[in-house]
Design a protein around this motif. Structure first.
Motif, PDB file in Angstrom:
ATOM      1  N   ALA A  84     -13.007 -45.320 -23.917  1.00 32.42           N
ATOM      2  CA  ALA A  84     -11.872 -45.954 -23.250  1.00 32.42           C
ATOM      3  C   ALA A  84     -10.808 -44.957 -22.801  1.00 32.42           C
ATOM      4  CB  ALA A  84     -11.258 -47.008 -24.160  1.00 32.42           C
ATOM      5  N   GLY A  85     -10.570 -43.916 -23.571  1.00 35.03           N
ATOM      6  CA  GLY A  85      -9.553 -42.933 -23.206  1.00 35.03           C
ATOM      7  C   GLY A  85      -9.844 -42.275 -21.872  1.00 35.03           C
ATOM      8  N   ALA A  86     -11.095 -41.953 -21.629  1.00 39.16           N
ATOM      9  CA  ALA A  86     -11.471 -41.342 -20.346  1.00 39.16           C
ATOM     10  C   ALA A  86     -11.248 -42.317 -19.198  1.00 39.16           C
ATOM     11  CB  ALA A  86     -12.927 -40.873 -20.385  1.00 39.16           C
ATOM     12  N   VAL A  87     -11.502 -43.605 -19.436  1.00 41.35           N
ATOM     13  CA  VAL A  87     -11.266 -44.616 -18.403  1.00 41.35           C
ATOM     14  C   VAL A  87      -9.766 -44.727 -18.124  1.00 41.35           C
ATOM     15  CG1 VAL A  87     -11.521 -47.036 -17.773  1.00 41.35           C
ATOM     16  CG2 VAL A  87     -13.374 -45.868 -18.978  1.00 41.35           C
ATOM     17  N   ALA A  88      -8.954 -44.722 -19.173  1.00 39.61           N
ATOM     18  CA  ALA A  88      -7.502 -44.778 -18.986  1.00 39.61           C
ATOM     19  C   ALA A  88      -7.011 -43.569 -18.193  1.00 39.61           C
ATOM     20  CB  ALA A  88      -6.793 -44.854 -20.332  1.00 39.61           C
ATOM     21  N   ASP A  89      -7.550 -42.407 -18.496  1.00 37.39           N
ATOM     22  CA  ASP A  89      -7.159 -41.202 -17.753  1.00 37.39           C
ATOM     23  C   ASP A  89      -7.553 -41.316 -16.282  1.00 37.39           C
ATOM     24  OD1 ASP A  89      -6.185 -40.163 -20.152  1.00 37.39           O
ATOM     25  OD2 ASP A  89      -7.983 -38.956 -20.528  1.00 37.39           O
ATOM     26  N   ALA A  91      -7.833 -44.125 -14.659  1.00 40.79           N
ATOM     27  CA  ALA A  91      -6.921 -45.124 -14.088  1.00 40.79           C
ATOM     28  C   ALA A  91      -5.616 -44.462 -13.653  1.00 40.79           C
ATOM     29  CB  ALA A  91      -6.649 -46.236 -15.094  1.00 40.79           C
ATOM     30  N   VAL A  92      -5.113 -43.557 -14.468  1.00 36.95           N
ATOM     31  CA  VAL A  92      -3.899 -42.805 -14.103  1.00 36.95           C
ATOM     32  C   VAL A  92      -4.182 -41.985 -12.847  1.00 36.95           C
ATOM     33  CG1 VAL A  92      -2.332 -40.962 -14.821  1.00 36.95           C
ATOM     34  CG2 VAL A  92      -2.987 -42.746 -16.465  1.00 36.95           C
ATOM     35  N   ALA A  93      -5.318 -41.304 -12.827  1.00 33.40           N
ATOM     36  CA  ALA A  93      -5.665 -40.419 -11.710  1.00 33.40           C
ATOM     37  C   ALA A  93      -5.796 -41.167 -10.384  1.00 33.40           C
ATOM     38  CB  ALA A  93      -6.960 -39.666 -12.018  1.00 33.40           C
ATOM     39  N   ILE A  94      -6.280 -42.409 -10.408  1.00 35.91           N
ATOM     40  CA  ILE A  94      -6.447 -43.150  -9.148  1.00 35.91           C
ATOM     41  C   ILE A  94      -5.178 -43.881  -8.723  1.00 35.91           C
ATOM     42  CG2 ILE A  94      -8.951 -43.414  -9.470  1.00 35.91           C
ATOM     43  CD1 ILE A  94      -8.235 -46.486 -10.027  1.00 35.91           C
ATOM     44  N   GLY A  95      -4.149 -43.845  -9.563  1.00 38.60           N
ATOM     45  CA  GLY A  95      -2.887 -44.473  -9.186  1.00 38.60           C
ATOM     46  C   GLY A  95      -2.779 -45.951  -9.516  1.00 38.60           C
ATOM     47  N   ALA A  96      -3.538 -46.407 -10.507  1.00 38.60           N
ATOM     48  CA  ALA A  96      -3.413 -47.805 -10.936  1.00 38.60           C
ATOM     49  C   ALA A  96      -2.011 -48.042 -11.489  1.00 38.60           C
ATOM     50  CB  ALA A  96      -4.467 -48.130 -11.997  1.00 38.60           C
ATOM     51  N   LYS A  97      -1.594 -49.303 -11.498  1.00 32.93           N
ATOM     52  CA  LYS A  97      -0.276 -49.661 -12.019  1.00 32.93           C
ATOM     53  C   LYS A  97      -0.311 -49.998 -13.501  1.00 32.93           C
ATOM     54  CE  LYS A  97       0.941 -51.645  -7.567  1.00 32.93           C
ATOM     55  NZ  LYS A  97       1.114 -52.925  -6.853  1.00 32.93           N
TER      56      LYS A  97
END
Length: 135
Positions: A84-89, A91-97
């Motif tokens: 999950a941590g890699a997915v969260a990272d 998400a940050v990288a693609i500019g999710a809110k």
């Protein structure tokens, strides 16, 4: 608690209507399948993200978040806590809110990184349970 009621409400009502559902496949026995359907019924556009890139609930699938060719508002995570941590990272990288870790998906370090990056986040909660609570 990772995601107070105000943050839950904000993500569900203000973060946007395009939700990437990471771990969503056409397997109807998996929780992601049913939760994605609930999100659709409540006006969210779901984007299946799964290595198999299957289309689900009439929506084109993608193998990764970075492969999605349009903006994602919320990343809903149905993967093991170890991943999950890699997915969260990402998400940050693609500019999710916002990032939403489903029930049982727990990574406090990822929560802190995501919040520090300015995204709203909840962890160990389910939008299909929280939506009816909005009233």
């Amino acid at each position: 608690m990772y995601g107070d009621p105000a943050t839950v409400r904000k993500i569900l009502t203000e973060a946007g209507d395009t939700w990437a559902v990471v771990g969503l496949s056409s397997n109807q026995q998996r929780a992601a399948y049913g939760v994605a359907r609930v999100l659709q019924r409540h006006g969210k556009r779901i984007v299946p993200v799964h290595p198999s890139a299957e289309s689900v609930h009439g929506e084109q699938g993608y193998p990764t978040l970075s492969a999605v060719p349009f903006a994602i508002d919320v990343v809903d995570v149905f993967v093991n806590s170890d991943l999950a941590g890699a997915v969260a990272d990402e998400a940050v990288a693609i500019g999710a809110k916002a990032v939403w870790f489903q029930l049982g998906v727990i990574d406090p370090a990822a929560y802190e990184r995501t919040r520090a990056a300015g995204l709203d986040m909840v962890m160990d909660r389910c939008p299909a349970i929280e939506i009816p609570r909005l009233g």
